[in-house]
Design a protein around this motif. Structure first.
Motif, short mmCIF file in Angstrom:
data_model
loop_
_atom_site.label_atom_id
_atom_site.label_comp_id
_atom_site.label_asym_id
_atom_site.label_seq_id
_atom_site.Cartn_x
_atom_site.Cartn_y
_atom_site.Cartn_z
N ILE A 16 0.87 -1.18 0.00
CA ILE A 16 0.00 0.00 0.00
C ILE A 16 0.91 1.22 0.00
CG2 ILE A 16 -1.77 1.28 1.29
CD1 ILE A 16 -3.00 -1.38 2.06
N ARG A 17 0.78 1.99 -1.05
CA ARG A 17 1.76 3.04 -1.34
C ARG A 17 1.11 4.41 -1.35
NH1 ARG A 17 4.09 3.12 -7.57
NH2 ARG A 17 4.87 5.26 -7.55
N GLN A 18 1.77 5.37 -0.71
CA GLN A 18 1.33 6.76 -0.82
C GLN A 18 1.52 7.14 -2.29
OE1 GLN A 18 1.88 10.03 -1.51
NE2 GLN A 18 -0.07 10.53 -0.54
N ASN A 19 0.49 7.72 -2.89
CA ASN A 19 0.44 7.76 -4.36
C ASN A 19 0.50 9.16 -4.95
OD1 ASN A 19 0.21 6.07 -6.63
ND2 ASN A 19 -2.02 6.29 -6.72
N THR A 20 0.51 10.19 -4.11
CA THR A 20 0.38 11.54 -4.69
C THR A 20 1.45 12.53 -4.22
OG1 THR A 20 -1.24 11.97 -2.96
CG2 THR A 20 -2.10 11.51 -5.15
N GLU A 21 2.26 12.15 -3.25
CA GLU A 21 3.26 13.16 -2.83
C GLU A 21 4.63 12.50 -2.67
OE1 GLU A 21 2.19 13.31 1.94
OE2 GLU A 21 1.46 14.94 0.71
N GLY A 22 5.31 12.74 -1.57
CA GLY A 22 6.65 12.18 -1.39
C GLY A 22 7.60 12.70 -2.44
N GLU A 23 8.34 11.79 -3.03
CA GLU A 23 9.37 12.18 -4.01
C GLU A 23 8.73 12.56 -5.35
OE1 GLU A 23 8.94 9.33 -2.51
OE2 GLU A 23 10.61 9.01 -1.13
N TYR A 24 7.42 12.32 -5.51
CA TYR A 24 6.73 12.66 -6.75
C TYR A 24 6.04 14.02 -6.67
CZ TYR A 24 7.21 7.80 -8.41
OH TYR A 24 7.68 6.58 -8.83
N ALA A 25 6.49 14.84 -5.71
CA ALA A 25 5.88 16.17 -5.59
C ALA A 25 6.18 17.01 -6.83
CB ALA A 25 6.40 16.86 -4.33
N MET A 26 7.20 16.61 -7.57
CA MET A 26 7.61 17.27 -8.80
C MET A 26 7.96 18.74 -8.57
SD MET A 26 5.62 15.29 -11.76
CE MET A 26 4.04 15.93 -11.40
N LEU A 27 8.57 18.99 -7.43
CA LEU A 27 9.05 20.34 -7.13
C LEU A 27 10.57 20.31 -7.25
CD1 LEU A 27 6.74 21.05 -4.08
CD2 LEU A 27 6.53 22.00 -6.37
N GLU A 28 11.04 20.41 -8.48
CA GLU A 28 12.48 20.40 -8.72
C GLU A 28 12.89 21.73 -9.33
OE1 GLU A 28 12.90 16.89 -11.32
OE2 GLU A 28 13.92 15.96 -9.63
N HIS A 29 14.03 22.20 -8.94
CA HIS A 29 14.53 23.43 -9.57
C HIS A 29 16.05 23.46 -9.49
CE1 HIS A 29 13.77 24.35 -5.28
NE2 HIS A 29 14.96 24.92 -5.38
N GLU A 30 16.62 24.26 -10.37
CA GLU A 30 18.06 24.46 -10.36
C GLU A 30 18.31 25.79 -9.64
OE1 GLU A 30 19.77 24.31 -14.26
OE2 GLU A 30 21.72 23.68 -13.49
N SER A 31 18.74 25.70 -8.40
CA SER A 31 18.83 26.93 -7.60
C SER A 31 19.94 27.84 -8.11
CB SER A 31 19.02 26.59 -6.12
OG SER A 31 19.95 25.55 -5.97
N VAL A 32 21.11 27.27 -8.36
CA VAL A 32 22.16 27.97 -9.09
C VAL A 32 22.70 26.99 -10.13
CG1 VAL A 32 22.87 29.57 -7.26
CG2 VAL A 32 23.88 27.30 -7.36
N ASP A 33 23.44 27.49 -11.07
CA ASP A 33 23.98 26.63 -12.13
C ASP A 33 24.61 25.36 -11.56
OD1 ASP A 33 23.50 27.21 -14.64
OD2 ASP A 33 25.49 28.03 -15.14
N GLY A 34 24.16 24.21 -12.01
CA GLY A 34 24.79 22.96 -11.59
C GLY A 34 24.32 22.44 -10.25
N VAL A 35 23.35 23.11 -9.64
CA VAL A 35 22.82 22.62 -8.36
C VAL A 35 21.31 22.46 -8.49
CG1 VAL A 35 22.54 23.04 -5.88
CG2 VAL A 35 24.61 23.82 -7.06
#
Ligand code: ATP
Length: 355
Positions: A130-149
């Motif tokens: 039984i898996r949490q299906n909508t958040e966790g690592e799949y929040a899809m909140l990714e960004h490049e804060s500075v070049d290469g990070v």
């Protein structure tokens, strides 16, 4: 494509008691597997009418996605394959994730049960993930804060952890299961996994009849491969769930056998358990039809068509476990259509036909 030889006794649908279901074939082997579902439903007289929605993987706008969501909201239930996203634009998110989020399908259930007679690394497995299906690592909140990070946020909320744990304990209680194991990495991710773990411990206190323990994800993977029979029901966050689901599917015979159920408070989506696209095997008549057929059986049960579900499920088990008509993923030489044909033969010979 008329893949099945002509049969004389196609039952006539009765008016009333039919359900409309959204069908999202997706890419790769999705469309051919949906064709098998329709064929089997025809011979089983399953009282379901499909509304088919194709989502072009290359499209950048969300018109088709919106139409799919409207359809699922109207019908309440969908069966789906894996929808690909082939747009070059980084702004186009996975439609699979978008659908789960938009419909708030907060939980995924994968019942991993061995098919007798199928060559597999482990026998007699019966584990429910039984898996949490909508958040966790799949929040899809990714960004490049500075070049290469690059930073990627894993989001765990108390409210979602709470309802996943409650769902799991209720499910275990209603299905006669005895033990729940919470899988986590709270030793490192003390706040996020810590919250998920603490919440499940809190809910566990409300269900003294069900044993609860916890296990770190690393150890869990090792235990699954070496001593899987210790597990009954497992709960975990989204990404661990994806990985662990694939491990356990691999133990019992691969991606072609199992189905997964996605539930929220209002809607349900049924799909193959490992959510693969199967691009490399598409159009070759070798994909295992069982995973999608199993999803269709789950769907029939959900709609209350228990007899039709049983009829199809029995025919599938006979074909796979007794007749051993196996596609190449199970080490066999049968074509997808050989498996489907045998299932239909069993349906037509069955003495439990609901009509
Ligand atoms: P992609 O999106 O590139 O196809 P994926 O991560 O979805 O990748 P796949 O490659 O589609 O994964 O699937 C993983 C493996 O499982 C592949 O070897 C594929 O052939 C196999 N597989 C998936 N579904 C089935 C099926 N129904 N029958 C047989 N094999 C399957």
């Amino acid at each position: 494509t008329p893949l099945i030889k002509k049969q004389s006794s196609i039952p006539v649908a009765l008016y009333g008691g039919r359900h409309a279901v959204s069908m999202l074939p997706g890419g790769g082997i999705g469309p051919e597997l949906m064709g098998y579902v329709r064929e089997v439903f025809k011979y089983a007289a399953a009282p379901v009418d499909f509304e088919v929605i194709d989502i072009d993987p290359k499209t950048e706008d969300n018109l088709e996605l919106d139409y799919a969501l409207t359809s699922i909201k109207r019908n309440g239930v969908a069966i789906k394959g894996n929808i690909e996203t082939k747009s070059e634009s980084a702004g186009v998110i996975s439609r699979n994730v978008a659908i789960r989020n938009e419909l708030d399908l907060f939980v995924n259930i994968l019942h991993v049960k061995s098919y007798p007679g199928v060559p597999a690394r482990q026998k007699d497995i019966d584990i429910v993930i039984i898996r949490q299906n909508t958040e966790g690592e799949y929040a899809m909140l990714e960004h490049e804060s500075v070049d290469g990070v690059v930073e990627s946020m894993k989001v765990v909320t108390e409210s979602n952890s709470d309802r996943v744990a409650r769902f799991a304990f209720e499910w275990a209680k209603n299905n006669g299961r005895k033990k729940i194991t919470t899988i986590h990495k709270a030793n490192i991710m003390k706040l996020s996994d810590g919250l998920f773990l603490e919440t499940s411990k809190r809910i566990a206190k409300e269900y003294p009849e069900i044993e609860h323990n916890e296990m770190i994800i690393d150890n869990c993977c090792m235990q699954l491969v070496s001593k899987p029979h210790q597990f009954d029901v497992m709960i975990m966050t989204n990404l661990y769930g994806s990985i662990v689901s694939n491990v356990v599917c691999g133990l019992i015979g691969g991606a072609g056998l199992l189905s997964g159920k996605n539930y929220g408070d209002h809607y349900a989506i049924f799909e193959p358990g490992t959510r693969n696209t199967g691009t490399a095997i598409a159009g070759k008549n070798i994909a295992n039809p069982i995973a999608m057929l199993s999803a269709s059986v789950d769907m029939l049960k959900h709609l209350g068509h228990q007899q039709h579900a049983n009829l199809i499920h029995r025919a599938m088990v006979k074909t796979i476990s007794e007749d051993k008509i196996h596609t190449p993923d199970l080490g066999g030489t049968a074509k997808s259509t050989d498996v489907v044909q045998r299932i239909i033969d069993h349906i037509l010979q069955s003495d439990i036909r609901p009509w």
